[in-house]
Enzyme design. Structure first.
Site, mmCIF file in Angstrom:
data_model
loop_
_atom_site.group_PDB
_atom_site.id
_atom_site.type_symbol
_atom_site.label_atom_id
_atom_site.label_comp_id
_atom_site.label_asym_id
_atom_site.label_seq_id
_atom_site.Cartn_x
_atom_site.Cartn_y
_atom_site.Cartn_z
ATOM 1 N N LYS A 272 11.835 -3.324 -4.900
ATOM 2 C CA LYS A 272 12.936 -2.743 -4.135
ATOM 3 C C LYS A 272 14.230 -2.875 -4.933
ATOM 4 O O LYS A 272 14.407 -3.831 -5.693
ATOM 5 C CB LYS A 272 13.123 -3.497 -2.807
ATOM 6 C CG LYS A 272 11.963 -3.396 -1.831
ATOM 7 C CD LYS A 272 12.253 -4.230 -0.584
ATOM 8 C CE LYS A 272 11.092 -4.233 0.389
ATOM 9 N NZ LYS A 272 10.904 -2.925 1.045
ATOM 10 N N ARG A 346 0.918 -3.209 5.632
ATOM 11 C CA ARG A 346 -0.300 -2.602 6.187
ATOM 12 C C ARG A 346 -1.557 -3.276 5.635
ATOM 13 O O ARG A 346 -2.593 -3.295 6.294
ATOM 14 C CB ARG A 346 -0.293 -1.099 5.913
ATOM 15 C CG ARG A 346 -0.392 -0.683 4.471
ATOM 16 C CD ARG A 346 0.105 0.734 4.222
ATOM 17 N NE ARG A 346 1.553 0.839 4.361
ATOM 18 C CZ ARG A 346 2.247 1.955 4.133
ATOM 19 N NH1 ARG A 346 1.616 3.062 3.764
ATOM 20 N NH2 ARG A 346 3.556 1.976 4.276
#
EC number: 3.4.11.1
Length: 494
Positions: A272, A346
């Site tokens: 990020k 996930r």
């Protein structure tokens, strides 16, 4: 802290409702006898406002045993909702806190309409008292303790036991939501997966729940390759946490909560930028929501079986971290091609859901700060939802409406399933692309729910607030704590 009385006594402050079309309500008329008609004058001069969330303070100047009255504007009765009441009372309790009020009362029946009865008002008042006055738990060296409300009395003609019960339930809901807020606000060097597991164990022991905390070796034995892959780069050991609440004699009809517990997310090798990394201590908001709900369940003891599963680790960069192009094997046996290490939540949830099913979950609700895509789609006030079972979703939706936690259903089409199954090297890929990002993430998780009734809740937009609001300060909101608990309470009543 909470009391119920039929008559008004001596208090520092009393809270009274004002509706636009009832400026001369029986409550105001009764009070105005002591004020010799001056309240009516203030209303006519519009110095007492009936506008939504307007708060007008009136000193009694010794005319009554109450020092100050706080008149709360609620607008027109036809547009009066639980959301209006929550916001108005949240602002009111903030005002009382700022005024250093320690002993307050509420004329409960002045807030009652055909839409909302005294039990509803009592529940919301007690809940919002905690939410509205929540304070950030900081690490500053010069902490200053605020004066807090010590005594809160509901004045009502209704049955005292029923009102006391509603006050208790509301208080528990508010307190547990604040517990979740505190967890989300904690810095990542303090709240590691180990510390999160310790918190969960303390909660379970307090409420006499069974629990399991799987260590890395046990996860390896169970084949939890998805969570372990996310953990590869970390010096902090992963934890698979499970809390088990037995509300029925038989272990059937089990609701399974699965909360994403990523205690910090750098994005891994799909790194990020700085702007996207700051604040990622809150990437365990789903875990906090689940633990908050379990606190309510433990306190109120609904007749419903519940499992709470939290896959927890941080996601960092190192020489051992997992990489784009890796192929990993989940606990379910399904293989996953990693196309994006920043789509790690996930992966953790995949093993969490499989483990919840192994423990006996008949219904699944996962909660996660999963995607920026859901914020683009729905903003910061609505949680995105996906499901493979409309009946279960309707029950979650009803619970969210009862708690004023807005959710909106996103679709799952066959073409979405085809996209997450599109891999040359594995059964699934973890990131098919930016288009429909929130839907892709939910669809991926659904591959592990399989035929078990399942609802996915993406709280990336609702887990935190960038600014102060009527129900609290900037920071964590405790999103979905009350909805999850209300769902269980309703299941237990059926």
């Amino acid at each position: 802290m909470f009391q119920v009385q039929k008559e008004l006594a001596s208090h520092e402050a009393v809270v009274v409702a004002l509706f636009e079309e009832e400026k001369t309500s029986s409550f105001v008329q009764e009070l105005d006898k002591a004020f010799e008609g001056q309240l009516q004058v203030l209303l006519e001069e519009k110095e007492l406002s009936t506008k939504k969330k307007a708060i007008s303070k009136v000193h009694s100047l010794g005319k009554t045993d109450v020092k100050r009255y706080y008149f709360v504007g609620l607008g027109k009765k036809e547009s009066y909702t639980t959301e209006t009441l929550r916001s108005a009372l949240g602002k009111t309790f903030k005002t009382l806190q700022a005024a250093k009020v320690q002993d307050a009362a509420i004329l409960l029946d002045s807030f009652v309409t055909e839409k909302l009865d005294a039990i509803d008002v009592a529940h919301i008042a007690a809940e919002v008292q905690g939410l509205g006055t929540y304070e950030l738990q900081t690490y500053k060296s010069d902490k200053k303790d605020r004066v807090k409300l010590e005594k809160f009395t509901a004045i009502t003609a209704e049955d005292a036991q029923e009102i006391e019960a509603a006050l208790t339930v509301g208080y528990v809901h508010g307190r547990a939501t604040n517990s979740a807020r505190t967890l989300v606000n904690m810095p990542p060097n303090v709240l590691t997966a180990t510390k999160l597991a310790e918190y969960a164990v303390e909660l379970a022991e307090k409420y006499d729940m069974d629990y399991k905390v799987l260590e890395k070796e046990e996860m390896e034995e169970l084949g939890m390759g998805a969570l372990l892959a996310v953990n590869q780069g970390s010096v902090e050991p992963p934890k698979m946490i499970a809390l088990i609440y037995k509300g029925k004699e038989e272990w059937t009809d089990v609701i399974g909560f699965v909360g994403k517990g990523i205690t910090y997310d750098t994005g891994g090798y799909s790194l990020k930028p700085r702007e996207g990394m700051v604040g990622m201590k809150g990437d365990m908001g789903g875990a906090a929501a689940v633990l908050g709900a379990m606190e309510i369940i433990g306190e109120l003891r609904p007749e419903q079986n519940v499992i709470a599963v939290i896959p927890s680790t941080d996601n960092v960069v190192s020489g051992t971290a997992f990489k784009p192009d890796d192929v990993i094997t989940s606990m379910s046996g399904k293989t996953i091609e990693v196309l994006n290490t920043d789509a790690e939540g996930r992966l953790a949830l995949a093993d969490g859901i499989t483990y919840a099913k192994k423990l006996g979950a008949n219904y699944l609700i996962d909660v996660a700060t999963l995607t920026g895509g859901v914020i683009v789609a729905l903003g910061n006030h609505t949680t995105g939802a996906m499901t493979n079972n409309e009946e279960l979703f309707e029950q979650v939706l009803e619970a969210s409406m009862e708690t004023d936690e807005s959710i909106w259903q996103l679709p799952i089409f066959d073409r979405d399933k085809e996209r997450v199954r599109n891999s040359k090297f594995a059964d699934l890929n973890n990131s098919p692309g930016r288009e429909g990002h929130a839907v892709m993430a939910g669809t991926f998780i659904g591959e592990f729910a399989e035929d078990t009734p399942w609802v996915h809740l993406d709280i990336a937009g609702t887990s935190e607030s960038s600014g102060a609001h009527d129900l609290g300060p900037a920071g964590a909101t405790g999103a979905m704590v009350r909805t999850l608990a209300t769902l269980v309470e309703r299941f237990g009543e059926e």
